[in-house]
Design a protein around this motif. Structure first.
Motif, PDB file in Angstrom:
ATOM      1  N   LEU A 154      60.695  93.057  -1.936  1.00 29.89           N
ATOM      2  CA  LEU A 154      61.193  92.506  -3.217  1.00 29.89           C
ATOM      3  C   LEU A 154      60.177  92.913  -4.357  1.00 29.89           C
ATOM      4  O   LEU A 154      58.917  92.651  -4.064  1.00 29.89           O
ATOM      5  CB  LEU A 154      61.366  90.759  -3.074  1.00 29.89           C
ATOM      6  CG  LEU A 154      62.371  90.545  -2.010  1.00 29.89           C
ATOM      7  CD1 LEU A 154      62.575  89.134  -1.901  1.00 29.89           C
ATOM      8  CD2 LEU A 154      63.849  91.165  -2.497  1.00 29.89           C
ATOM      9  N   ALA A 155      60.537  92.969  -5.480  1.00 26.31           N
ATOM     10  CA  ALA A 155      59.831  93.039  -6.543  1.00 26.31           C
ATOM     11  C   ALA A 155      59.066  91.927  -7.143  1.00 26.31           C
ATOM     12  O   ALA A 155      59.857  90.934  -7.032  1.00 26.31           O
ATOM     13  CB  ALA A 155      60.289  94.025  -7.686  1.00 26.31           C
ATOM     14  N   SER A 156      58.051  92.196  -7.650  1.00 25.13           N
ATOM     15  CA  SER A 156      57.314  90.827  -8.231  1.00 25.13           C
ATOM     16  C   SER A 156      57.471  90.768  -9.666  1.00 25.13           C
ATOM     17  O   SER A 156      57.829  91.992 -10.438  1.00 25.13           O
ATOM     18  CB  SER A 156      55.743  90.629  -7.791  1.00 25.13           C
ATOM     19  OG  SER A 156      55.519  90.529  -6.503  1.00 25.13           O
ATOM     20  N   PRO A 157      57.206  89.767 -10.504  1.00 25.54           N
ATOM     21  CA  PRO A 157      57.487  89.703 -12.030  1.00 25.54           C
ATOM     22  C   PRO A 157      56.778  90.911 -12.754  1.00 25.54           C
ATOM     23  O   PRO A 157      57.202  91.447 -13.623  1.00 25.54           O
ATOM     24  CB  PRO A 157      57.187  88.364 -12.454  1.00 25.54           C
ATOM     25  CG  PRO A 157      57.296  87.558 -11.238  1.00 25.54           C
ATOM     26  CD  PRO A 157      56.936  88.336  -9.978  1.00 25.54           C
ATOM     27  N   ASP A 158      55.617  91.252 -12.282  1.00 22.07           N
ATOM     28  CA  ASP A 158      54.538  92.168 -12.963  1.00 22.07           C
ATOM     29  C   ASP A 158      54.885  93.517 -12.556  1.00 22.07           C
ATOM     30  O   ASP A 158      54.402  94.585 -13.054  1.00 22.07           O
ATOM     31  CB  ASP A 158      53.350  91.875 -12.743  1.00 22.07           C
ATOM     32  CG  ASP A 158      52.929  90.657 -13.468  1.00 22.07           C
ATOM     33  OD1 ASP A 158      53.381  90.240 -14.302  1.00 22.07           O
ATOM     34  OD2 ASP A 158      51.731  89.854 -12.854  1.00 22.07           O
ATOM     35  N   ASP A 159      55.908  93.895 -11.310  1.00 24.70           N
ATOM     36  CA  ASP A 159      56.032  95.145 -11.074  1.00 24.70           C
ATOM     37  C   ASP A 159      57.135  95.662 -11.949  1.00 24.70           C
ATOM     38  O   ASP A 159      57.965  95.336 -12.405  1.00 24.70           O
ATOM     39  CB  ASP A 159      56.982  95.113  -9.651  1.00 24.70           C
ATOM     40  CG  ASP A 159      55.714  94.745  -8.623  1.00 24.70           C
ATOM     41  OD1 ASP A 159      54.454  94.972  -8.779  1.00 24.70           O
ATOM     42  OD2 ASP A 159      56.132  94.140  -7.686  1.00 24.70           O
TER      43      ASP A 159
END
Length: 439
Positions: free
Chosen positions: A41-46
């Protein structure tokens, strides 16, 4: 590379002396990808990763009635991974395959060297062709053909770091040795059965004593796990059915520690499809790969490992499970419903996957979490431009849950998706049969 080309020219130039058939072919496979939440899963800053990877492969197949020599010369890289003035590629050029086959008779042959090993639906042994580098093994195979409807392969592999005068620890992150047997038979024109036994040897560090200061003394040993099971297939008219089950026992290295864990795991799968009309096929199926409970006995390993299979083919194309990840984890239950459209040069596939954990997941407060991990939607399209030239494109989207966050990290609220476009060229440069010399 210069030496390889010179050798190729010599082979072609002298082929009329001894060859029965010589084929020289190639494969060029550039692929553009946009990844944001691929594999995890991607993180908000990715931000999304954008790149083009490419496989370049030259294949040479030289065969006579008694023997065959086959070579895949391969380069794999990403556009821009070296300077435009670079004298060499980042990954260099290597042999993906380089093996020989000798036929002692119509019913017995040996095959040895670097080779792809792939059986059945490629769940345990596969070529992993989606990966640009693909997978190959350095192995010795004995191939038997007991009858027209049956065949048996018995394989062996023994790995080392290199030529040495004394024993040294094996430093490559893979098996130290393996032995396997694969048998397939067709009962009738419509039914088939395959049986597989795999004895997989992994290196681990065993504590053999204690230093004067109290530090442990370790020695590298090999521990073996056993996989045994089979796959049944049935096909009649517009209907297809497949079922498979495997069990694993023995022991595995204890990840992050010394010693081993006792292994007891299982795999169960079945799928069916029906061609509704000539261009449309509908299907449904499931897979269960047993896993570990996060509140379970850490000295036991109940997680099934598909080992050397083409795992990208299974459990969603975004590679959240068993593609270099998810080993010794909570396992997986995957329910999927493929829809396939196929007409002339065009093929389209839509496959929803509904994922759940087999083992127990714990929330940060050590309460049991929901086993449902999320839903992935996969779509791709393939079109044949001309013979040996195909264009592919695909899009996948993961709708994850909080339980997926627990085992993967990242955020379920981000847009987790993946898109790609690929074109493949598979030309045959040269193919000719020659008469073998008499006497």
């Amino acid at each position: 590379m210069k030496k390889i080309l010179i050798s190729l020219i010599l082979i072609i130039g002298t082929a009329h002396l001894s060859a029965q058939e010589l084929t020289v072919s190639a494969q060029l496979k550039p692929r553009f990808e946009a990844r944001h939440g691929f594999g995890t899963l991607a993180s908000p800053d990715d931000e999304a990763a954008l790149f083009v990877s490419q496989r370049t492969r030259l294949s040479i197949d030289f065969a006579t009635e008694k023997y065959e020599v086959y070579m895949d010369i391969q380069n794999v890289g990403v556009w821009g991974d070296v300077s435009t003035l670079s004298k060499s590629d980042k990954n260099g050029t290597s042999f993906h395959q380089a093996y020989g086959v000798y036929h002692f008779s119509e019913k017995f042959a040996i095959k040895l060297g670097r080779q792809e090993i792939a059986y059945d639906d490629q769940r345990i042994f596969g070529a992993v062709d989606w990966a640009q580098q693909a997978r190959s093994h350095d192995a010795l195979l004995f191939r038997f053909k007991p009858g027209n409807k049956s065949k048996l392969d018995v394989g062996f592999a023994l790995n080392a770091n290199g030529e040495t005068n004394f024993k040294e620890d094996y430093a490559v992150n893979q098996y130290k040795s393996l032995q396997y047997a694969w048998f397939h038979t067709n009962f009738t024109e419509n039914t088939g059965l395959s049986l597989l036994f795999l004895n997989n040897g992994m290196p681990y560090n065993k504590v053999t004593g204690t230093e004067p200061g109290g530090d442990p003394i370790t020695e590298q040993k090999t521990t073996y796990s056993q996989t045994i099971g089979g796959r049944f297939t049935y096909k009649r008219d517009r209907f297809n059915f497949n079922a498979a089950t495997y069990f694993q026992g023995g022991s595995t290295p204890w990840s992050g520690s010394t010693g081993t864990q006792d292994l007891s795991a299982y795999y169960l799968a079945a799928d069916a499809s029906f061609k509704v009309i000539d261009v449309l096929k509908l299907g449904a199926g499931f897979e269960i790969l047993s896993g570990n409970d996060q509140d379970g006995d850490i000295t036991k390993n109940n997680a099934f490992n598909p080992f050397y299979g083409t795992n990208h083919k299974f459990n969603g194309w975004m590679d959240y499970f068993y593609v270099g990840n998810h080993a010794n984890n909570v396992g997986l239950v995957d329910i999927f419903v493929p829809i396939v459209f196929n007409q002339n040069k065009l093929q389209m596939r839509l496959i929803p996957h509904f994922f759940s954990a087999d083992g127990t997941i714990l929330e940060p407060g050590f309460q049991k979490a929901d086993s449902y991990l999320g839903t992935e939607i996969d779509f791709d399209v393939k079109y044949e431009l001309v013979k040996n030239v195909n264009i592919f494109a695909g899009y996948s989207h993961m709708f994850a849950t909080e339980s997926m966050e627990i085992i993967k990290g990242g955020s379920k609220d981000e847009t987790n998706n993946w898109g790609w476009v690929m074109i493949t060229f598979k030309p045959t440069f040269f193919k000719k049969k020659f008469d073998e010399p008499k006497g």
